[in-house]
Scaffold this motif. Structure first.
Motif, short mmCIF file in Angstrom:
data_model
loop_
_atom_site.label_atom_id
_atom_site.label_comp_id
_atom_site.label_asym_id
_atom_site.label_seq_id
_atom_site.Cartn_x
_atom_site.Cartn_y
_atom_site.Cartn_z
N GLY A 291 -22.27 26.05 -23.20
CA GLY A 291 -20.82 25.88 -23.21
C GLY A 291 -20.30 25.48 -21.85
N ARG A 292 -20.76 26.18 -20.80
CA ARG A 292 -20.32 25.86 -19.43
C ARG A 292 -20.80 24.47 -19.01
N ALA A 293 -22.05 24.15 -19.37
CA ALA A 293 -22.62 22.86 -18.98
C ALA A 293 -21.85 21.70 -19.61
N ILE A 294 -21.55 21.79 -20.89
CA ILE A 294 -20.82 20.72 -21.57
C ILE A 294 -19.40 20.62 -21.02
N HIS A 295 -18.78 21.76 -20.78
CA HIS A 295 -17.44 21.76 -20.19
C HIS A 295 -17.46 21.07 -18.82
N ASN A 296 -18.43 21.43 -17.98
CA ASN A 296 -18.52 20.84 -16.64
C ASN A 296 -18.75 19.33 -16.71
N ALA A 297 -19.63 18.91 -17.62
CA ALA A 297 -19.90 17.48 -17.78
C ALA A 297 -18.63 16.74 -18.20
N TRP A 298 -17.89 17.34 -19.10
CA TRP A 298 -16.64 16.73 -19.57
C TRP A 298 -15.65 16.57 -18.42
N VAL A 299 -15.53 17.61 -17.57
CA VAL A 299 -14.65 17.54 -16.40
C VAL A 299 -15.08 16.40 -15.48
N HIS A 300 -16.39 16.30 -15.22
CA HIS A 300 -16.91 15.22 -14.38
C HIS A 300 -16.54 13.85 -14.96
N GLN A 301 -16.78 13.68 -16.27
CA GLN A 301 -16.52 12.37 -16.89
C GLN A 301 -15.04 12.03 -16.86
N GLN A 302 -14.19 13.02 -17.08
CA GLN A 302 -12.75 12.78 -17.03
C GLN A 302 -12.31 12.37 -15.63
N GLU A 303 -12.92 12.97 -14.62
CA GLU A 303 -12.58 12.61 -13.23
C GLU A 303 -12.95 11.17 -12.92
N VAL A 304 -14.09 10.72 -13.45
CA VAL A 304 -14.51 9.34 -13.21
C VAL A 304 -13.58 8.37 -13.92
N ARG A 305 -13.21 8.69 -15.14
CA ARG A 305 -12.27 7.83 -15.86
C ARG A 305 -10.93 7.76 -15.14
N LYS A 306 -10.50 8.90 -14.63
CA LYS A 306 -9.25 8.94 -13.87
C LYS A 306 -9.38 8.11 -12.59
N THR A 307 -10.55 8.19 -11.96
CA THR A 307 -10.80 7.42 -10.74
C THR A 307 -10.66 5.92 -11.00
N ARG A 308 -11.27 5.45 -12.07
CA ARG A 308 -11.18 4.02 -12.40
C ARG A 308 -9.72 3.59 -12.61
N LYS A 309 -8.98 4.42 -13.33
CA LYS A 309 -7.57 4.11 -13.62
C LYS A 309 -6.75 4.07 -12.33
N LEU A 310 -6.94 5.08 -11.47
CA LEU A 310 -6.16 5.16 -10.23
C LEU A 310 -6.53 4.03 -9.27
N MET A 311 -7.80 3.63 -9.27
CA MET A 311 -8.20 2.51 -8.43
C MET A 311 -7.52 1.22 -8.88
N ARG A 312 -7.45 1.02 -10.20
CA ARG A 312 -6.78 -0.18 -10.73
C ARG A 312 -5.30 -0.20 -10.35
N GLU A 313 -4.71 0.99 -10.30
CA GLU A 313 -3.28 1.12 -9.98
C GLU A 313 -3.02 1.26 -8.48
N ASN A 314 -4.10 1.20 -7.69
CA ASN A 314 -3.99 1.32 -6.23
C ASN A 314 -3.38 2.67 -5.82
N ARG A 315 -3.71 3.74 -6.55
CA ARG A 315 -3.18 5.07 -6.24
C ARG A 315 -4.28 6.10 -5.97
N TYR A 316 -5.51 5.61 -5.78
CA TYR A 316 -6.64 6.53 -5.64
C TYR A 316 -6.59 7.32 -4.34
N ASP A 317 -6.24 6.66 -3.23
CA ASP A 317 -6.15 7.36 -1.94
C ASP A 317 -5.24 8.58 -2.03
#
Length: 345
Positions: A291-317
């Motif tokens: 349960g913890r492992a899948i939760h942690n993996a999901w958090v990691h993947q969501q952060e990467v998706r957020k990173t891609r979006k924020l980079m496109r919007e020039n708001r990552y910094d």
């Protein structure tokens, strides 16, 4: 294989992982396996060759196979050859295969470090010559801590062949320090130096995919990271939360490295949309490693998706500054931004 979106994260997996397979719960960027791990498990080794790695894993997305050079060296047992590694790659068919490397550390003498670099370069040449198919794409590993070392190494690589992606190695011990030759700031300098010299290459940084350190690497210019933190933190009884880091959640685990879950953070978990929290709730995180492992993996993947979006919007910094401002990485991020500006000028 579908076109890869960058930056991306590879979820490092072990042989015999049981139910802790994130791709069976949600879509993940990619999976990283290790040749050393397969060689320690003969039945799995043969099965991966017979079935091919995607069928073996039950996963149709991108798969990278690491040579296991770091683990072999850690066990002081680098007895495998470049020919054996490329043979396994050719038969198991990952999408990417990492060249068998001989990692260095800041404590090695210049002579020994140079010997290991030359062995890695020789392995690169051998594996490229023995590579008979288009799958996998080979990833050479760059070793070095200073600009002159990086320059020398890249020149040697270019003489061997043309590669679309470079791996940056010998960095795992660096994640436990902040400054100095073996520190995280030096890792950032290495990324910036390679990016400066090879602006069109994709860069993969090995073993630094923690939920906070990953942002330091992406911000510095890494295109690709791998993470085992989602699994190892779960084994310690810790979960990860977006923009927060590691928190204890189990009753029986105590480790001074991680703080306990606060009342407000526990409240945040009630709204967590990961597959485990939605279906089983808080109790599954407390009581089950999977349960913890899948939760942690999901958090990691969501952060990467957020990173891609924020980079496109020039708001990552702005985002990275915000999430690191109250952590031990705050000063490091400011130093990283300053270095990045210097490399651009």
């Amino acid at each position: 294989m579908k076109k890869i979106q960058y930056p991306m994260l590879w979820f490092s997996q072990i042989v015999g992982a049981g139910k802790s397979t994130p791709w069976n719960y949600f879509k993940v960027d990619g999976v990283l396996m290790n040749a050393y791990d397969f060689m320690r498990h003969p039945m799995a080794f043969e099965k991966a060759k017979e079935q091919k790695i995607h069928k073996y894993l039950g996963y149709d997305g991108p798969v990278m196979m690491d040579s296991g050079g770091f683990l072999f060296m850690k066990k002081n047992d680098l007895t495998v050859s470049a020919e054996q590694i490329i043979s396994f790659y050719e038969k198991s068919k990952p999408n990417f295969g990492v060249v068998l490397d001989h990692p260095i550390t800041p404590l090695l003498s210049k002579k020994v470090a140079m010997e290991r670099k030359n062995k890695t370069l020789r392995n690169t040449k051998i594996m490229l010559q023995k590579h008979e198919t288009k799958n996998p794409k080979l990833i050479p590993v760059v070793h070095g801590y200073y600009p002159n070392e990086i320059t020398w190494y890249l020149k040697r690589l270019k003489k061997i062949g043309n590669f679309s992606m470079y791996g940056i190695g010998s960095l795992v011990p660096s994640m436990f320090n902040v400054r100095g030759v073996g520190g995280i700031l030096n890792v950032i300098k290495v990324i910036l130096e390679i990016r400066k010299q090879e602006p069109r290459k994709k860069l993969h940084v090995f073993g630094v995919g923690g939920s906070l350190t990953m942002h330091l690497m992406y911000h510095a210019g890494a295109d690709s990271l791998d993470s085992s933190a989602w699994r190892t933190k779960a084994a310690f009884g810790a979960i990860q939360m977006s923009g927060v880091g590691d928190r204890y959640i189990t009753k029986n685990h105590r480790h001074k490295k991680y703080p306990a879950l606060s009342r407000d953070e526990k409240k945040r978990l009630e709204n967590c949309r990961c597959p485990i929290c939605r279906k089983y709730g808080f109790k599954a995180l407390q009581e089950e490693f999977t349960g913890r492992a899948i939760h942690n993996a999901w958090v990691h993947q969501q952060e990467v998706r957020k990173t891609r979006k924020l980079m496109r919007e020039n708001r990552y910094d702005e985002y990275v500054d915000k999430i690191l401002s109250k952590t031990n990485f705050a000063k490091l991020f400011r130093a990283s931004k300053s270095l990045k500006a210097q490399y651009k000028n």
